[in-house]
Enzyme design. Sequence first.
Site, PDB file in Angstrom:
ATOM      1  CE1 TYR A 126      -4.133   1.891   0.471  1.00 56.66           C
ATOM      2  CE2 TYR A 126      -2.560   3.471   1.352  1.00 56.66           C
ATOM      3  CZ  TYR A 126      -3.804   3.182   0.837  1.00 56.66           C
ATOM      4  OH  TYR A 126      -4.728   4.187   0.679  1.00 56.66           O
ATOM      5  CD  GLN A 188     -11.524   2.509  -0.996  1.00 58.79           C
ATOM      6  OE1 GLN A 188     -11.704   2.485   0.218  1.00 58.79           O
ATOM      7  NE2 GLN A 188     -11.371   3.645  -1.665  1.00 58.79           N
ATOM      8  CG  ASN A 211      -6.211   6.956   5.566  1.00 58.37           C
ATOM      9  OD1 ASN A 211      -6.498   5.772   5.799  1.00 58.37           O
ATOM     10  ND2 ASN A 211      -6.842   7.664   4.652  1.00 58.37           N
ATOM     11  CB  SER A 234       6.444   9.778  11.828  1.00 52.94           C
ATOM     12  OG  SER A 234       7.735   9.337  11.572  1.00 52.94           O
ATOM     13  CD  GLN A 256       9.799  12.025  12.731  1.00 57.60           C
ATOM     14  OE1 GLN A 256      10.911  11.920  12.209  1.00 57.60           O
ATOM     15  NE2 GLN A 256       8.802  11.243  12.398  1.00 57.60           N
ATOM     16  CG  HIS A 259       6.841  12.945   8.492  1.00 60.55           C
ATOM     17  ND1 HIS A 259       6.672  12.441   7.245  1.00 60.55           N
ATOM     18  CD2 HIS A 259       8.113  12.640   8.856  1.00 60.55           C
ATOM     19  CE1 HIS A 259       7.782  11.834   6.859  1.00 60.55           C
ATOM     20  NE2 HIS A 259       8.674  11.941   7.809  1.00 60.55           N
ATOM     21  CD  GLU A 324       8.675   6.039  12.837  1.00 62.22           C
ATOM     22  OE1 GLU A 324       8.155   7.085  13.281  1.00 62.22           O
ATOM     23  OE2 GLU A 324       8.521   5.664  11.659  1.00 62.22           O
ATOM     24  CG  HIS A 325      12.923   7.869  13.219  1.00 64.06           C
ATOM     25  ND1 HIS A 325      11.621   8.283  13.081  1.00 64.06           N
ATOM     26  CD2 HIS A 325      13.257   7.258  12.058  1.00 64.06           C
ATOM     27  CE1 HIS A 325      11.178   7.939  11.863  1.00 64.06           C
ATOM     28  NE2 HIS A 325      12.146   7.306  11.230  1.00 64.06           N
ATOM     29  CG  ASP A 358      13.110   9.571   6.818  1.00 66.15           C
ATOM     30  OD1 ASP A 358      12.918   8.584   7.547  1.00 66.15           O
ATOM     31  OD2 ASP A 358      12.819  10.739   7.154  1.00 66.15           O
ATOM     32  CD  GLU A 412       0.052 -32.787  26.423  1.00 65.34           C
ATOM     33  OE1 GLU A 412      -0.388 -32.785  25.255  1.00 65.34           O
ATOM     34  OE2 GLU A 412       0.888 -31.977  26.849  1.00 65.34           O
ATOM     35  CG  HIS A 417      -1.398 -37.185  19.986  1.00 64.82           C
ATOM     36  ND1 HIS A 417      -2.727 -37.015  19.713  1.00 64.82           N
ATOM     37  CD2 HIS A 417      -0.802 -36.004  19.652  1.00 64.82           C
ATOM     38  CE1 HIS A 417      -2.925 -35.781  19.256  1.00 64.82           C
ATOM     39  NE2 HIS A 417      -1.770 -35.151  19.207  1.00 64.82           N
TER      40      HIS A 417
END
Lengths: 429, 429
Positions: A126, A188, A211, A234, A256, A259, A324-325, A358, A412, A417
């Site tokens: 995506y 979708q 998103n 981020s 940052q 963004h 994250e960073h 990045d 068991e 088995h």
Amino acid sequence: MNITKLSSFDVQLIQQKLNRNEENFDLIDATVKEVMIDVKQHGDAALKKYTEKFDGVKITSLKVQPEEIVAAFQTLDDEFLNVLQEAKQNITDFHEKQLEKSWFNDKNDGIILGQKVTPLERVGVYIPGGKATYPSTVLMTVIPAVVAGVKEIALVSPPDKDGKLHPYVLAAAKIAGVQEIYKVGGAQAIAALAFGTESMKPVDKIVGPGNIYVARAKKFVYGTVDIDMIAGPSEVCIIADNEQNPVFIAADLLSQAEHDEMAASILITTSFDLAVAVQKEVENQLAQLKRKEIARQSIDNYGHIFVVETLDQAYRVANLIAPEHLELLVTDPFLQLSKVKHAGAIFLGPYAPEPLGDYFAGPNHTLPTSGTARFSSPLGTYDFLKRSSVIYYSKEELKKVTDQVVRFANEERLQAHGNSLKVRFNREV
Amino acid sequence: MNITKLSSFDVQLIQQKLNRNEENFDLIDATVKEVMIDVKQHGDAALKKYTEKFDGVKITSLKVQPEEIVAAFQTLDDEFLNVLQEAKQNITDFHEKQLEKSWFNDKNDGIILGQKVTPLERVGVYIPGGKATYPSTVLMTVIPAVVAGVKEIALVSPPDKDGKLHPYVLAAAKIAGVQEIYKVGGAQAIAALAFGTESMKPVDKIVGPGNIYVARAKKFVYGTVDIDMIAGPSEVCIIADNEQNPVFIAADLLSQAEHDEMAASILITTSFDLAVAVQKEVENQLAQLKRKEIARQSIDNYGHIFVVETLDQAYRVANLIAPEHLELLVTDPFLQLSKVKHAGAIFLGPYAPEPLGDYFAGPNHTLPTSGTARFSSPLGTYDFLKRSSVIYYSKEELKKVTDQVVRFANEERLQAHGNSLKVRFNREV
């Protein structure tokens, strides 16, 4: 940016300043579910309906045609083409180091155990659309799949009002090694990748950012297919000692903040003077930014400076954030690496600013956000590989362990088995 | 068991015989969500309320006390203790081979890229309760975490009507290396592990099998914490040529069928005679089983024999199924390994029956079910490790790539990204 002096490791205070709120997704989830079921039932027709509704364009053909890709390359100058290709090379080099081998282990005579590593067959990527154009994300999500050996990679991205994808996205997709590109985005697109439609074959795994609708749709289909992660806003966290340049730090924080409004930029420093200098420098630089409205909101709501007494405290705060960073702007950053427990990517020293990662250095820019670095990893080649255990026993070796396996099965209450071993040695079942 | 002759690779026909139905989880999800929110808001009180409601017992203390573990060991005889310890050794040996090392890569002079591998800090393990007792699952879920280096492992399992956990579960937990054990099961246990309560600290990842409520609860919390997988019913697929013993095959199919009514046992063979012999032998052996009611339903609803014309066809059918367990009862099974694309665990030859892997050989028995072997792996040491990228550039090396990174940032309209490099070399921002 506000400054907080931390005289102790006050978890509640830190978390309050981080302002990481939990959202309620009930309304979004209801919409997502409706879209998912509709696409599952009505396929391409539903995709076209939602593309008209959400992207404002009627599309006739979902699949991008070869001539559109040819046209895309005509918009690229040689310099940028070169940049894309060099980035591709660096990303490929790094991700090749993440390849895993199948292995076998002879044990005793007559026992072989192993692990077979196989690439996924078909993957969906995506790529967000709208006002933003992220060819870097195309490279970062597609190349690890190519390196892993995935044969079929389908890319989806929402079309613009003219029913087109950005030429740089198309060109980057071709350069990275995508075979199929579809003009569809949002929940979708995730439904189409997971369940398939007349014109789109279902995939085994869906990766890539999007998103909140895309994120929730990925969670919805998780289990039917695999997903990489549920990405949040981020964030960057910078640990700096008093030797550091506030101009560098402010620039990195703002990279940052530009963004989106939810992005978080955090500085943790042992120097109050540096904190004040960064605070001032952020204001100076922010005023010059084209995306200053976005950066302003991000800095005001999620930007923060913590002043701590020792570097050890700084690492504790950073580990609590699990950013994250993480930039380590400290003397001898290598020696500090063992203090970092949770971070998506770690940038060492004053000349490894986060945007280098990045775009260009090679490691992936798709990283765990919102503290999920506590339990997840950057997107990598390993995301596109899976393992199968392999077990071989000779008759003699199986015989040796039969009593033990039968005993375990009996405990068991799984008689059949045990029988599966017993029948092989004509024992009474 | 019914027999279908496949003269061609008829996907629809195969899938119809597999009878893998998609379920609707709406009602279960509604209950799960209610439990999750309640536990999040009311903590231990909610846990006790649901334990009384679903497990039929009022518990005062959630945490298992040391004296309960001491008492558990007194119920173990030396022989079974030995079996548990030898199984532990085999599982540990195999999972140590899955450990990953941090690595670094010097590139040019002045560039270091790498990957730091860190264990998760705190993990939750779910062990089913009720009528079943699965010490093997305790070993299989806990040992990989211990091998990875996880420091805190909390085990949860629903108590019986006397408010107790089975002594073998307690003993196995202690043997495997669990520090904390809680008497709570169901969706409420998953909520407690994910969100924490007064007496339970939240974890970073939840692993282990459970009923459908547990599975849906794991999906609910996925993102807040990591999970291993959403497990479905267990399944075995056996590929057999005409040289094979129908008694062995029937026993192996039934070892799967006795698990639960939803378990699937599939034989794919090139020999119609073998198919008929297995069909008959399954009936013979089934009649002798203690769990014959369960096995009967499983065999009738989800058991099937496919007769194919060639072994290559057999592999195609098996790859379509992507089974949890795959037995290759063929001549030279090693030579066939490359034909297997999707399977959780692969058992080679007539003396590697599936239950050997359930208990003893060493590879994990927590495996991807219901076709998810297309994209997921056995539970492993890698599930308890995470990676952080590491990036270092010298001033000189950063300078060399600045134009390229700035160009890339400009194309994505992220000016501040470019600035973070420019300010380091006093360029105009």
